[in-house]
Design a protein around this motif. Structure first.
Motif, PDB file in Angstrom:
ATOM      1  N   GLN A  32       5.292   5.955   9.128  1.00 35.50           N
ATOM      2  CA  GLN A  32       5.860   6.350   7.835  1.00 35.50           C
ATOM      3  C   GLN A  32       7.383   6.415   7.934  1.00 35.50           C
ATOM      4  N   GLN A  33       7.884   6.968   9.032  1.00 29.84           N
ATOM      5  CA  GLN A  33       9.332   7.068   9.206  1.00 29.84           C
ATOM      6  C   GLN A  33       9.968   5.686   9.269  1.00 29.84           C
ATOM      7  N   ARG A  34       9.326   4.766   9.961  1.00 32.96           N
ATOM      8  CA  ARG A  34       9.852   3.394  10.037  1.00 32.96           C
ATOM      9  C   ARG A  34       9.790   2.707   8.674  1.00 32.96           C
ATOM     10  N   GLU A  35       8.764   3.013   7.908  1.00 32.45           N
ATOM     11  CA  GLU A  35       8.561   2.374   6.608  1.00 32.45           C
ATOM     12  C   GLU A  35       9.677   2.713   5.622  1.00 32.45           C
ATOM     13  N   VAL A  36      10.190   3.918   5.712  1.00 37.97           N
ATOM     14  CA  VAL A  36      11.206   4.352   4.745  1.00 37.97           C
ATOM     15  C   VAL A  36      12.617   4.392   5.332  1.00 37.97           C
ATOM     16  N   ALA A  37      12.763   4.016   6.581  1.00 32.96           N
ATOM     17  CA  ALA A  37      14.096   4.007   7.211  1.00 32.96           C
ATOM     18  C   ALA A  37      15.008   3.026   6.482  1.00 32.96           C
ATOM     19  N   PRO A  38      16.305   3.298   6.464  1.00 31.08           N
ATOM     20  CA  PRO A  38      17.235   2.372   5.805  1.00 31.08           C
ATOM     21  C   PRO A  38      17.169   0.977   6.422  1.00 31.08           C
ATOM     22  N   ARG A  39      17.323  -0.012   5.570  1.00 34.46           N
ATOM     23  CA  ARG A  39      17.374  -1.396   6.043  1.00 34.46           C
ATOM     24  C   ARG A  39      18.780  -1.670   6.554  1.00 34.46           C
ATOM     25  N   GLY A  91       0.820  -1.196   0.000  1.00 29.90           N
ATOM     26  CA  GLY A  91       0.000   0.000   0.000  1.00 29.90           C
ATOM     27  C   GLY A  91       0.856   1.249   0.000  1.00 29.90           C
ATOM     28  N   ASP A  92       0.222   2.373   0.233  1.00 32.25           N
ATOM     29  CA  ASP A  92       0.886   3.671   0.232  1.00 32.25           C
ATOM     30  C   ASP A  92       1.274   4.045   1.660  1.00 32.25           C
ATOM     31  N   ALA A  93       2.548   4.316   1.875  1.00 34.87           N
ATOM     32  CA  ALA A  93       3.045   4.629   3.213  1.00 34.87           C
ATOM     33  C   ALA A  93       2.436   5.904   3.777  1.00 34.87           C
ATOM     34  N   THR A  94       1.962   6.803   2.915  1.00 34.83           N
ATOM     35  CA  THR A  94       1.385   8.045   3.421  1.00 34.83           C
ATOM     36  C   THR A  94       0.072   7.806   4.169  1.00 34.83           C
ATOM     37  N   ALA A  95      -0.498   6.629   4.034  1.00 34.98           N
ATOM     38  CA  ALA A  95      -1.715   6.302   4.778  1.00 34.98           C
ATOM     39  C   ALA A  95      -1.410   5.939   6.231  1.00 34.98           C
ATOM     40  N   LEU A  96      -0.145   5.719   6.541  1.00 32.89           N
ATOM     41  CA  LEU A  96       0.268   5.364   7.894  1.00 32.89           C
ATOM     42  C   LEU A  96       0.450   6.611   8.748  1.00 32.89           C
ATOM     43  N   SER A  97       0.495   6.424  10.065  1.00 29.51           N
ATOM     44  CA  SER A  97       0.809   7.532  10.954  1.00 29.51           C
ATOM     45  C   SER A  97       2.218   8.036  10.643  1.00 29.51           C
ATOM     46  N   GLU A  98       2.528   9.253  11.066  1.00 28.63           N
ATOM     47  CA  GLU A  98       3.853   9.820  10.785  1.00 28.63           C
ATOM     48  C   GLU A  98       4.966   8.937  11.348  1.00 28.63           C
ATOM     49  N   LYS A  99       4.778   8.429  12.551  1.00 23.38           N
ATOM     50  CA  LYS A  99       5.795   7.568  13.171  1.00 23.38           C
ATOM     51  C   LYS A  99       6.023   6.310  12.333  1.00 23.38           C
TER      52      LYS A  99
END
Length: 195
Positions: free
Chosen positions: A175-182, A165-173
């Motif tokens: 969203q940050q975890r979703e795009v954090a470096p692996r 899905g789209d990460a922008t649908a998640l809470s801000e916190k």
């Protein structure tokens, strides 16, 4: 910040199979698309063919599609922030280890073998364009009460499975975890001895 446009492939220290390097665990699932039943069945079939000690196959799954009472029951067993996002997944799968057979003979390796089955499921799902996120933060008593679950089946985890899905649908916190470096610890720290 759509996760579908992010490059999530791991930067491995040595080459590994593409499907393994590309596999990751999102929290953003598409809340509207139905599950592709063929892909779901392929993931479950991959789990079925995982190796196990003495071929005991000590894993069991309760598979719940979004919109069903069973999906709601599994979602209700989630703890903490997992409840914020996992309900959007097309499928929630409760994973159980059969720690003893029907005669009471113990399977001390059951959770290890369940892990192998879930790994096979995860890789097959990813190869087919689906995503998997495993969660250990669950109320085990609630999972134990699901239909068909026998006392000898130990609840271990819940798996969210579906399309990204789209990460922008998640809470801000989130969203940050979703795009954090692996990141992973170095291989040299994982292998504690080698000869």
């Amino acid at each position: 910040m759509s996760t579908s446009t992010l490059e999530r492939t791991a930067s491995t220290s040595v080459p590994v199979l593409d499907v393994l390097a590309a596999r990751w665990s999102p929290r953003a699932f598409d809340p509207s698309s139905p599950i592709d039943e063929d892909k779901l069945m392929a993931a479950l079939e991959a789990a079925r063919w995982a190796p196990s000690a003495s071929n005991t196959q000590p894993w069991r799954f309760v598979v719940a599609r979004r919109g069903t009472d069973l999906h709601a029951a599994i979602e209700g067993a989630l703890m903490g922030f997992n409840r914020e996002w996992a309900g959007a997944a097309q499928v929630l799968i409760a994973a159980f280890a059969e720690e003893a057979d029907a005669d009471g003979n113990p399977h001390p390796w059951a959770q290890y073998d369940l892990g192998q089955a879930v790994a096979h499921l995860s890789v097959q799902a990813h190869a087919d364009g689906l995503f998997v996120h495993q969660m250990g933060g669950v109320e085990r008593d609630a999972l134990q009460a699901l239909p068909g679950v026998e006392d000898r089946f130990t609840p271990v985890s819940v798996i969210a499975l579906g399309e990204l899905g789209d990460a922008t649908a998640l809470s801000e916190k989130l969203q940050q975890r979703e795009v954090a470096p692996r990141v992973r610890r170095p291989l040299a720290e994982t292998v504690i001895a080698s000869a």
